[in-house]
Write a protein that holds these residues in place. Structure first.
Motif, PDB file in Angstrom:
ATOM      1  N   MET A 274       0.856  -1.186   0.000  1.00  0.00           N
ATOM      2  CA  MET A 274       0.000   0.000   0.000  1.00  0.00           C
ATOM      3  C   MET A 274       0.886   1.228   0.000  1.00  0.00           C
ATOM      4  N   THR A 275       0.313   2.354  -0.390  1.00  0.00           N
ATOM      5  CA  THR A 275       1.035   3.615  -0.301  1.00  0.00           C
ATOM      6  C   THR A 275       1.540   3.824   1.130  1.00  0.00           C
ATOM      7  N   ARG A 304      -0.543  -9.894  10.697  1.00  0.00           N
ATOM      8  CA  ARG A 304      -1.495 -10.717  11.451  1.00  0.00           C
ATOM      9  C   ARG A 304      -2.892 -10.496  10.869  1.00  0.00           C
ATOM     10  N   LEU A 305      -3.786 -11.441  11.168  1.00  0.00           N
ATOM     11  CA  LEU A 305      -5.170 -11.312  10.729  1.00  0.00           C
ATOM     12  C   LEU A 305      -6.039 -11.083  11.963  1.00  0.00           C
ATOM     13  N   VAL A 306      -7.003 -10.177  11.830  1.00  0.00           N
ATOM     14  CA  VAL A 306      -7.889  -9.868  12.951  1.00  0.00           C
ATOM     15  C   VAL A 306      -9.338  -9.962  12.449  1.00  0.00           C
ATOM     16  N   GLY A 307     -10.191 -10.611  13.230  1.00  0.00           N
ATOM     17  CA  GLY A 307     -11.596 -10.779  12.852  1.00  0.00           C
ATOM     18  C   GLY A 307     -12.410  -9.528  13.139  1.00  0.00           C
ATOM     19  N   GLU A 308     -13.653  -9.514  12.664  1.00  0.00           N
ATOM     20  CA  GLU A 308     -14.525  -8.352  12.892  1.00  0.00           C
ATOM     21  C   GLU A 308     -14.747  -8.116  14.377  1.00  0.00           C
ATOM     22  N   ASP A 309     -14.627  -9.196  15.175  1.00  0.00           N
ATOM     23  CA  ASP A 309     -14.800  -9.075  16.630  1.00  0.00           C
ATOM     24  C   ASP A 309     -13.521  -8.611  17.321  1.00  0.00           C
ATOM     25  N   GLY A 310     -12.495  -8.297  16.549  1.00  0.00           N
ATOM     26  CA  GLY A 310     -11.228  -7.823  17.124  1.00  0.00           C
ATOM     27  C   GLY A 310     -10.330  -8.950  17.620  1.00  0.00           C
ATOM     28  N   GLN A 311     -10.783 -10.180  17.425  1.00  0.00           N
ATOM     29  CA  GLN A 311      -9.999 -11.326  17.912  1.00  0.00           C
ATOM     30  C   GLN A 311      -9.036 -11.818  16.836  1.00  0.00           C
ATOM     31  N   PRO A 312      -7.896 -12.413  17.269  1.00  0.00           N
ATOM     32  CA  PRO A 312      -6.945 -12.940  16.276  1.00  0.00           C
ATOM     33  C   PRO A 312      -7.574 -14.051  15.440  1.00  0.00           C
ATOM     34  N   VAL A 313      -7.190 -14.111  14.175  1.00  0.00           N
ATOM     35  CA  VAL A 313      -7.674 -15.146  13.258  1.00  0.00           C
ATOM     36  C   VAL A 313      -6.488 -16.069  12.969  1.00  0.00           C
ATOM     37  N   PRO A 314      -6.682 -17.393  13.043  1.00  0.00           N
ATOM     38  CA  PRO A 314      -5.539 -18.301  12.838  1.00  0.00           C
ATOM     39  C   PRO A 314      -5.023 -18.313  11.399  1.00  0.00           C
ATOM     40  N   LEU A 323      -6.139  -7.856   7.281  1.00  0.00           N
ATOM     41  CA  LEU A 323      -4.680  -7.939   7.358  1.00  0.00           C
ATOM     42  C   LEU A 323      -4.147  -6.686   8.056  1.00  0.00           C
ATOM     43  N   GLN A 324      -3.353  -6.903   9.100  1.00  0.00           N
ATOM     44  CA  GLN A 324      -2.700  -5.777   9.776  1.00  0.00           C
ATOM     45  C   GLN A 324      -1.193  -5.991   9.705  1.00  0.00           C
ATOM     46  N   VAL A 325      -0.446  -4.887   9.608  1.00  0.00           N
ATOM     47  CA  VAL A 325       1.004  -5.014   9.405  1.00  0.00           C
ATOM     48  C   VAL A 325       1.776  -4.082  10.344  1.00  0.00           C
ATOM     49  N   GLN A 326       3.015  -4.471  10.593  1.00  0.00           N
ATOM     50  CA  GLN A 326       3.912  -3.689  11.427  1.00  0.00           C
ATOM     51  C   GLN A 326       5.323  -3.815  10.860  1.00  0.00           C
ATOM     52  N   THR A 346      -4.160   0.312  15.116  1.00  0.00           N
ATOM     53  CA  THR A 346      -4.824  -0.271  16.284  1.00  0.00           C
ATOM     54  C   THR A 346      -4.193   0.314  17.550  1.00  0.00           C
ATOM     55  N   ALA A 347      -4.846   0.058  18.681  1.00  0.00           N
ATOM     56  CA  ALA A 347      -4.322   0.564  19.950  1.00  0.00           C
ATOM     57  C   ALA A 347      -2.925   0.011  20.217  1.00  0.00           C
ATOM     58  N   ASP A 348      -2.650  -1.214  19.738  1.00  0.00           N
ATOM     59  CA  ASP A 348      -1.318  -1.788  19.982  1.00  0.00           C
ATOM     60  C   ASP A 348      -0.356  -1.559  18.815  1.00  0.00           C
ATOM     61  N   GLY A 349      -0.689  -0.558  17.952  1.00  0.00           N
ATOM     62  CA  GLY A 349       0.323  -0.065  17.007  1.00  0.00           C
ATOM     63  C   GLY A 349       0.421  -0.762  15.663  1.00  0.00           C
ATOM     64  N   TRP A 350      -0.569  -1.578  15.291  1.00  0.00           N
ATOM     65  CA  TRP A 350      -0.525  -2.224  13.969  1.00  0.00           C
ATOM     66  C   TRP A 350      -1.298  -1.381  12.977  1.00  0.00           C
ATOM     67  N   PHE A 351      -0.835  -1.371  11.725  1.00  0.00           N
ATOM     68  CA  PHE A 351      -1.526  -0.623  10.672  1.00  0.00           C
ATOM     69  C   PHE A 351      -2.654  -1.491  10.109  1.00  0.00           C
ATOM     70  N   ARG A 352      -3.837  -0.881  10.045  1.00  0.00           N
ATOM     71  CA  ARG A 352      -5.003  -1.596   9.490  1.00  0.00           C
ATOM     72  C   ARG A 352      -5.015  -1.379   7.982  1.00  0.00           C
ATOM     73  N   THR A 353      -4.810  -2.440   7.220  1.00  0.00           N
ATOM     74  CA  THR A 353      -4.734  -2.265   5.761  1.00  0.00           C
ATOM     75  C   THR A 353      -6.107  -2.090   5.128  1.00  0.00           C
ATOM     76  N   GLY A 354      -7.163  -2.605   5.796  1.00  0.00           N
ATOM     77  CA  GLY A 354      -8.490  -2.585   5.162  1.00  0.00           C
ATOM     78  C   GLY A 354      -8.636  -3.686   4.123  1.00  0.00           C
ATOM     79  N   ASP A 355      -7.591  -4.494   3.941  1.00  0.00           N
ATOM     80  CA  ASP A 355      -7.675  -5.630   3.017  1.00  0.00           C
ATOM     81  C   ASP A 355      -8.011  -6.888   3.803  1.00  0.00           C
ATOM     82  N   VAL A 356      -8.790  -7.738   3.174  1.00  0.00           N
ATOM     83  CA  VAL A 356      -9.188  -8.991   3.813  1.00  0.00           C
ATOM     84  C   VAL A 356      -8.319 -10.093   3.221  1.00  0.00           C
ATOM     85  N   ALA A 357      -7.738 -10.908   4.107  1.00  0.00           N
ATOM     86  CA  ALA A 357      -6.744 -11.878   3.642  1.00  0.00           C
ATOM     87  C   ALA A 357      -6.867 -13.214   4.365  1.00  0.00           C
ATOM     88  N   VAL A 358      -6.144 -14.190   3.819  1.00  0.00           N
ATOM     89  CA  VAL A 358      -5.990 -15.515   4.418  1.00  0.00           C
ATOM     90  C   VAL A 358      -4.490 -15.778   4.483  1.00  0.00           C
TER      91      VAL A 358
END
Ligand code: MCA
Ligand code: AMP
Length: 491
Positions: A274-275, A304-314, A323-326, A346-358
């Motif tokens: 991303m830019t 890392r992947l985060v679900g809509e509920d804010g929980q980690p996704v395996p 998809l969140q990145v640092q 996010t509060a713990d400093g990860w960038f929210r890409t807005g992209d949905v990934a696996v």
């Protein structure tokens, strides 16, 4: 030379270290022209560069970087609305380039000539990784584009990570013809060459014939470019001698991946970024090339992947999350927009890409979509639906508008506008021509008129490719336009 290490002695005495749309430059010529820009730009709050795909543009950008001045690339086809926004918002005081408008858009003109040289006493600014190198304007879901602040250290980290992933070095000749106002064409495609010391052949436009004739080892393209190359068998076969064909900026369709592999004898390497983050995930030159996958995190980047509920996704190859990145390649924020900057993390400093990934257990990433329908990727360009809707609403004949990205075999997504015509047709200023689209409301604004209206105000690539006139926009109980419904209709 800080970021651009190859300017310190790379390229030897090659006369064609860089070739941009047919103009060849040696390292010495580039340093001379860029030094002359740097000398005049020193101390400015910002250097806007009218980013035509020319050698002068490269000299202007390099000059700004050597002066330690934030460089603000301006799309050369941007209409007055978009250009005025970028210039005002960035605070740039100088406008560099060739063929500048007579009034230099109200800034101080800084014409660039490849024959210029700096005075004897000129020296580049002292290195400072925290300094802003580029302010790149990029679309959000609503409003005007925001200026992403990219510091020297992020560009250096991002380019070194790609040099590692792709074994990119001074033995390479990089070929591409991408625009010089985005990360792909400018950061990877120009600064990447000047950091690794690889030769650069910029083809002016990213045409199959241009790519075929350039005889490089490393090629960059957006999927639309690769799809056009794959459709021209003879041009594609010319790329068989290359070392690495890289695709990015939008999803590479699997049939295009397969056809390129069949025609060139090698599968393309996809990468994702991303830019705001630069390239964070990439297929490695020595790794597996998997269709539909963008590879693994580059050196220094964590994902890392985060679900809509804010929980980690395996990372199980099936579960979907944002998809969140640092890492060291991240931007410093949006210029003058602390709210948007804070919301991007996010509060713990990860960038929210807005992209949905696996993510697979083997670390391979697949991008499966975007969280928002309001960010459109067309020909690899990021286009905010809100910006196009606002431009359409400025037309006196338009009462309301909703813009969606409809799947398109050439562009990936095509901008399609649903428009409600103002009462009484057009308020008296309707244009001519145009088919009016299906389901028309009987208003007299033509499709062509509205397409041209947007093309004149914003960058040409943001124009709708189709306009559908409707009586009403479908809305939910909250009054929000049901874009998914429009998308289903628009397919
Ligand atoms: C047509 N034109 C018009 C109009 N209709 N002009 C004015 N008004 C109209 N109504 C003319 C234009 O003047 C221009 O002419 C031409 O049409 C442009 O055509 P268009 O259809 O828009 O483009 P295209 O030729 O189909 O372009 C396809 C493309 C382009 C070459 C693939 O989309 C492209 O360069 N994409 C790259 C985007 C990119 O680099 N994205 C990276 C973002 P003329 O031809 O005379 O100029 S960075 C990123 O995403 C991240 C970090 C990442 O991962 O890389
Ligand atoms: P931009 O800000 O123009 O750099 O666009 C960034 C967006 O491009 C990302 O958020 C993704 O949605 C998209 N993107 C970039 N590379 C890829 C890729 N290889 N596959 C899918 N989407 C991509």
């Amino acid at each position: 030379m800080g970021l651009l290490t190859a300017l310190d002695g790379g390229y030897g005495d090659r006369a064609d270290a860089l070739v941009v749309d047919g103009t060849a430059l040696s390292r010495e010529q580039l340093l001379g022209a860029a030094g002359a820009v740097a000398e005049r730009a020193a101390g400015a709050p910002g250097l806007a560069v009218l980013a035509r795909p020319t050698a002068e543009t490269v000299a202007a950008v390099v000059g700004g970087l050597l002066a330690g001045v934030p460089v603000v690339p301006v799309p050369p086809d941007s209409g007055p609305l978009e250009r005025a926004h970028i210039l005002r918002d960035s605070g740039a005081t100088l406008l560099a380039g060739t063929g500048l408008p007579e009034d230099a858009d109200g800034l101080t003109p800084l014409p660039v000539s490849l024959a210029d040289r700096p005075g004897g006493g000129w020296r580049p600014a002292a290195e400072d990784g925290d300094r802003t190198a580029l302010v790149l304007y990029t679309s959000g879901t609503t409003g005007a584009p925001k200026g992403a602040l990219l510091p020297h250290r992020a560009l250096a980290a991002g380019l070194d990570a790609l040099a590692d992933a792709w074994r990119w070095d001074a033995d390479d000749t990089l070929v591409h013809g991408l625009p010089l106002f985005h990360v792909h064409g400018l950061v990877l495609g120009v600064l990447g060459a000047l950091r690794t010391g690889s030769r650069l052949v910029h083809t002016g436009r990213p045409t199959p014939a241009g790519y075929a004739a350039a005889r490089g080892s490393l090629y960059f393209g957006v999927p639309t470019v690769w799809s056009r190359i794959a459709a021209e068998t003879a041009a594609a076969r010319e790329l068989a001698a290359a070392r690495l064909l890289v695709s990015g900026s939008a999803p590479l369709p699997v049939p295009v991946f397969e056809r390129l592999r069949d025609l060139t004898g090698q599968a393309p390497a996809e990468r994702y970024g991303m830019t705001e983050t630069l390239i964070t995930v990439a297929t490695r030159a020595d790794g597996e090339r998997r269709p539909g996958a963008v590879g693994v995190p580059v050196a220094g980047v964590r994902t890392r992947l985060v679900g809509e509920d804010g929980q980690p996704v395996p990372s199980d190859g099936e579960s979907v999350g944002e998809l969140q990145v640092q890492g060291p390649t991240l931007f410093d924020g949006y210029l003058g927009r602390p709210g948007a900057t804070a919301a991007a993390r996010t509060a713990d400093g990860w960038f929210r890409t807005g992209d949905v990934a696996v993510i697979g257990p083997d670390g391979f990433h697949r991008i499966v979509g975007r969280a928002s329908v309001d960010l459109i990727k067309s020909g690899g360009y990021r286009i905010g639906a809100g910006e196009v809707e606002a431009a359409l609403r400025d037309h006196p004949g338009v009462a309301d508008a909703a813009v969606v990205g409809v799947p398109d075999p050439d562009l990936g997504q095509a901008v399609v506008a649903y428009v409600v015509v103002a009462d009484g047709g057009s308020g008296g200023s309707v244009g001519s021509g145009g088919s009016g689209g299906v389901g028309g409301s009987g208003g007299s604004v033509g499709e062509r008129e509205l397409i041209d209206f947007v093309a004149r105000r914003l960058s040409v690539h943001k124009r709708p490719r189709r306009v559908v006139l409707v009586d009403d926009l479908p809305r939910n109980a909250m009054g929000k336009v049901l874009k998914k419904q429009l998308l289903d209709e628009g397919r």
